[in-house]
Design an enzyme around this catalytic site. Structure first.
Site, mmCIF file in Angstrom:
data_model
loop_
_atom_site.group_PDB
_atom_site.id
_atom_site.type_symbol
_atom_site.label_atom_id
_atom_site.label_comp_id
_atom_site.label_asym_id
_atom_site.label_seq_id
_atom_site.Cartn_x
_atom_site.Cartn_y
_atom_site.Cartn_z
ATOM 1 N N GLN A 126 -13.652 -3.759 -0.487
ATOM 2 C CA GLN A 126 -13.136 -3.599 -1.850
ATOM 3 C C GLN A 126 -11.611 -3.714 -1.825
ATOM 4 O OE1 GLN A 126 -13.432 0.339 -3.494
ATOM 5 N NE2 GLN A 126 -13.279 -0.359 -5.602
ATOM 6 N N GLY A 127 -11.075 -4.752 -2.430
ATOM 7 C CA GLY A 127 -9.624 -4.954 -2.450
ATOM 8 C C GLY A 127 -9.053 -4.708 -3.827
ATOM 9 N N SER A 129 -7.011 -1.297 -4.624
ATOM 10 C CA SER A 129 -5.786 -0.495 -4.565
ATOM 11 C C SER A 129 -4.656 -1.231 -3.864
ATOM 12 C CB SER A 129 -6.048 0.806 -3.809
ATOM 13 O OG SER A 129 -7.132 1.476 -4.384
ATOM 14 N N GLU A 244 -19.309 3.251 -9.542
ATOM 15 C CA GLU A 244 -18.828 3.903 -8.325
ATOM 16 C C GLU A 244 -18.860 5.425 -8.499
ATOM 17 O OE1 GLU A 244 -14.972 3.448 -5.364
ATOM 18 O OE2 GLU A 244 -14.593 3.412 -7.484
HETATM 19 C C1 LIG Z 1 -10.469 7.359 2.361
HETATM 20 C C2 LIG Z 1 -10.138 6.439 1.228
HETATM 21 C C3 LIG Z 1 -10.804 5.249 1.110
HETATM 22 C C4 LIG Z 1 -10.467 4.354 0.093
HETATM 23 N N1 LIG Z 1 -11.107 3.136 0.063
HETATM 24 C C5 LIG Z 1 -10.684 2.201 -0.826
HETATM 25 C C6 LIG Z 1 -11.219 0.870 -0.772
HETATM 26 O O1 LIG Z 1 -12.082 0.551 0.054
HETATM 27 N N2 LIG Z 1 -10.730 -0.051 -1.625
HETATM 28 C C7 LIG Z 1 -9.789 0.243 -2.563
HETATM 29 O O2 LIG Z 1 -9.421 -0.638 -3.347
HETATM 30 N N3 LIG Z 1 -9.260 1.502 -2.648
HETATM 31 C C8 LIG Z 1 -9.675 2.472 -1.790
HETATM 32 N N4 LIG Z 1 -9.136 3.744 -1.830
HETATM 33 C C9 LIG Z 1 -8.031 4.001 -2.764
HETATM 34 C C10 LIG Z 1 -8.334 5.015 -3.831
HETATM 35 O O3 LIG Z 1 -9.080 4.435 -4.861
HETATM 36 C C11 LIG Z 1 -6.961 5.555 -4.299
HETATM 37 O O4 LIG Z 1 -6.448 6.328 -3.225
HETATM 38 C C12 LIG Z 1 -7.068 6.387 -5.536
HETATM 39 O O5 LIG Z 1 -7.345 5.557 -6.643
HETATM 40 C C13 LIG Z 1 -5.759 7.169 -5.823
HETATM 41 O O6 LIG Z 1 -4.660 6.314 -5.796
HETATM 42 P P1 LIG Z 1 -3.385 6.623 -4.899
HETATM 43 O O7 LIG Z 1 -3.849 7.012 -3.528
HETATM 44 O O8 LIG Z 1 -2.468 5.457 -5.020
HETATM 45 O O9 LIG Z 1 -2.701 7.896 -5.530
HETATM 46 P P2 LIG Z 1 -1.783 7.991 -6.873
HETATM 47 O O10 LIG Z 1 -2.466 7.222 -7.933
HETATM 48 O O11 LIG Z 1 -0.415 7.534 -6.435
HETATM 49 O O12 LIG Z 1 -1.840 9.493 -7.137
HETATM 50 C C14 LIG Z 1 -1.039 10.450 -6.450
HETATM 51 C C15 LIG Z 1 -1.358 11.825 -7.031
HETATM 52 O O13 LIG Z 1 -1.064 11.859 -8.439
HETATM 53 C C16 LIG Z 1 -2.225 12.246 -9.181
HETATM 54 N N5 LIG Z 1 -2.308 11.489 -10.451
HETATM 55 C C17 LIG Z 1 -2.107 10.158 -10.614
HETATM 56 N N6 LIG Z 1 -2.319 9.811 -11.917
HETATM 57 C C18 LIG Z 1 -2.650 10.953 -12.574
HETATM 58 C C19 LIG Z 1 -2.996 11.252 -13.927
HETATM 59 N N7 LIG Z 1 -3.054 10.304 -14.850
HETATM 60 N N8 LIG Z 1 -3.281 12.539 -14.230
HETATM 61 C C20 LIG Z 1 -3.253 13.519 -13.295
HETATM 62 N N9 LIG Z 1 -2.935 13.297 -11.986
HETATM 63 C C21 LIG Z 1 -2.646 12.033 -11.632
HETATM 64 C C22 LIG Z 1 -3.395 11.868 -8.295
HETATM 65 O O14 LIG Z 1 -4.533 12.626 -8.562
HETATM 66 C C23 LIG Z 1 -2.842 12.178 -6.913
HETATM 67 O O15 LIG Z 1 -2.958 13.551 -6.609
HETATM 68 C C24 LIG Z 1 -9.473 4.680 -0.851
HETATM 69 C C25 LIG Z 1 -8.807 5.914 -0.748
HETATM 70 C C26 LIG Z 1 -9.122 6.778 0.276
HETATM 71 C C27 LIG Z 1 -8.375 8.084 0.372
#
Ligand SMILES: Cc1cc2nc3c(=O)[nH]c(=O)nc-3n(C[C@H](O)[C@H](O)[C@H](O)COP(=O)(O)OP(=O)(O)OC[C@H]3O[C@@H](n4cnc5c(N)ncnc54)[C@H](O)[C@@H]3O)c2cc1C
Length: 392
Positions: A126-127, A129, A244
């Site tokens: 899944q690409g 993020s 999902e």
């Molecule tokens: C183990 C793991 C596997 C993953 N696998 C995949 C994958 O295969 N493919 C893929 O595409 N992605 C993948 N992801 C990505 C995942 O979908 C993102 O980590 C997730 O969407 C959160 O984005 P971020 O990490 O950039 O955090 P951010 O969006 O930068 O958030 C940082 C913090 O701010 C908070 N926050 C952000 N916006 C809000 C809001 N509107 N209201 C309240 N709080 C908020 C969040 O909850 C978090 O605590 C994976 C993540 C993990 C940890």
């Protein structure tokens, strides 16, 4: 609301239970029970055994291998597999890209990809993020510029789970930079062996290699690999993310690990005594059991109310509470293991019980559950806005 299973559903449950406990290779179920990582080969064999029995992708349209099951039957299928220690079909294939291709892809793309996707002959990554596009996914910056009958892709994806095994990656790419951000995104399928595509591992706190960064440097992709219409990718992504979220309330597997923890506690005290005699441990376990029962009933209510296969808004409640309890059980394991929880590197033949050795790595690994599939903070925002009507 009727929470009693009908005779037909009880028979269906028995059929699933028998299949999962007898037809999935024992080495796979043993690895899950020992809370250790499954190999690529084990994940493939497990899904192929289900596909051979016609039950790997029940949520797909029937003509592509789906089943005409009720939402409750699908729920039972999912619960029984988790209770039996069977890994659910690879989500990237079965609940993410497959349904999107089936719903929005051309006939040619469906024929080319769906059978191989159901049988895990193609392993999808899944690409979505990117380093600056997680919760705010629509800010993604990876570009795809049309040149003749190809797209030229440049940019970076991150957190790509098990991308080291990936044959193909389904991506969201920016095809129009001049419109509102949601309106300029497309859904593109990319062969991971394409020149210019690099996968780099991200090292995790538990020592494992589960996620990756993926870089695109002038990767040329045939235009026919576009799913649906150009610039409509955001609609397809929303459809995919709804699916999902429904799959991330692991009630069955959490029940199984809690039952294992209780069994372990019976002899985990000093000199082989029972930790269940400790009122604090007993209360902690009883509370988790009650919370899990409440979640199970909530899941059944959500299933009973989901119309036309569309995710109910309460799926956010399931994701939130499902992962809170999943993490609470991994924490209980660390408490029960006591000082043995530090012995993650204990050699074979050591006295430290197997399940104590994996307690800390599991605890650390499952911090991820409240982040992926839409972080729990974001789920709380959805619940506040769409269910409780508390718009800020
Ligand atoms: C183990 C793991 C596997 C993953 N696998 C995949 C994958 O295969 N493919 C893929 O595409 N992605 C993948 N992801 C990505 C995942 O979908 C993102 O980590 C997730 O969407 C959160 O984005 P971020 O990490 O950039 O955090 P951010 O969006 O930068 O958030 C940082 C913090 O701010 C908070 N926050 C952000 N916006 C809000 C809001 N509107 N209201 C309240 N709080 C908020 C969040 O909850 C978090 O605590 C994976 C993540 C993990 C940890």
């Amino acid at each position: 609301m009727k929470l009693q299973l009908s005779d037909e559903d009880i028979a269906f449950r028995e059929e699933m239970r028998t299949f999962f406990t007898t037809q999935i290779p024992q080495d796979i179920r043993d690895t899950v029970a020992a809370r250790r990582e499954l190999s690529k080969d084990q994940i493939v064999r497990s899904m192929q055994a289900m596909n051979a029995a016609g039950i790997a992708v029940p949520n797909w349209p029937v003509e592509w291998g789906g089943k005409d099951w009720t939402p409750l039957q699908r729920h039972i299928w999912h619960e029984e597999m988790q209770l039996a220690g069977v890994m659910p079909p690879l989500a990237f294939n079965a609940s993410m890209v497959g349904p999107v291709i089936a719903a929005f892809g051309s006939q040619e793309i469906k024929e080319r990809f769906l059978p191989k996707t159901a049988n895990l002959d193609i392993w999808w990554s899944q690409g979505f993020s990117e380093p600056d596009a997680g919760s705010d996914l629509a800010s993604l910056r990876t570009t795809a510029v049309k040149e003749g009958d190809e797209y030229v892709v440049n940019g970076q994806k991150t957190w790509t789970t098990l991308g080291q095994y990936g044959d193909w990656i389904f991506t969201l790419v920016r095809t129009d930079p001049d419109v509102k951000k949601q309106a300029g995104i497309s859904f593109l399928l990319i062969d991971m062996t394409s020149p210019g595509l690099t996968v780099r591992p991200i090292e995790l706190i538990d020592g494992g290699h589960e996620v990756n960064e993926v870089f695109f440097d002038n990767v040329r992709v045939p235009a026919e690999n576009l799913v649906g219409e150009e610039n409509k990718g955001w609609d397809y992504a929303k459809f995919l993310l709804g699916n999902e979220r429904v799959g991330v309330a692991p009630v069955g597997s959490t029940k199984r690990t809690l039952a294992q923890a209780k069994e372990y506690a019976k002899t985990a005290g000093a000199g082989g005594t029972s930790l269940l005699d400790d009122p604090l441990v007993a209360a902690q376990i009883a509370e988790l059991e009650n919370d899990l029962l409440a979640l199970e009933l909530t899941a059944l209510r959500v299933v009973a109310n989901s119309a036309d296969g569309k995710p109910h808004p309460a799926s956010s409640v399931l994701k939130l509470q499902g992962t809170v309890l999943q993490q609470a059980v991994t924490e209980l394991w660390v408490d029960l293991a006591g000082p043995n929880a530090l012995a993650t590197g204990a050699a074979d033949g050591s006295d430290v019980p197997d399940l104590a050795r994996v307690a800390t790595t599991n605890y650390l690994n499952y911090r991820k559950a409240s982040i992926y599939g839409g972080s729990n903070e974001v789920q709380r925002q959805i619940i506040a806005g769409t269910i409780l009507g508390l718009r800020g």
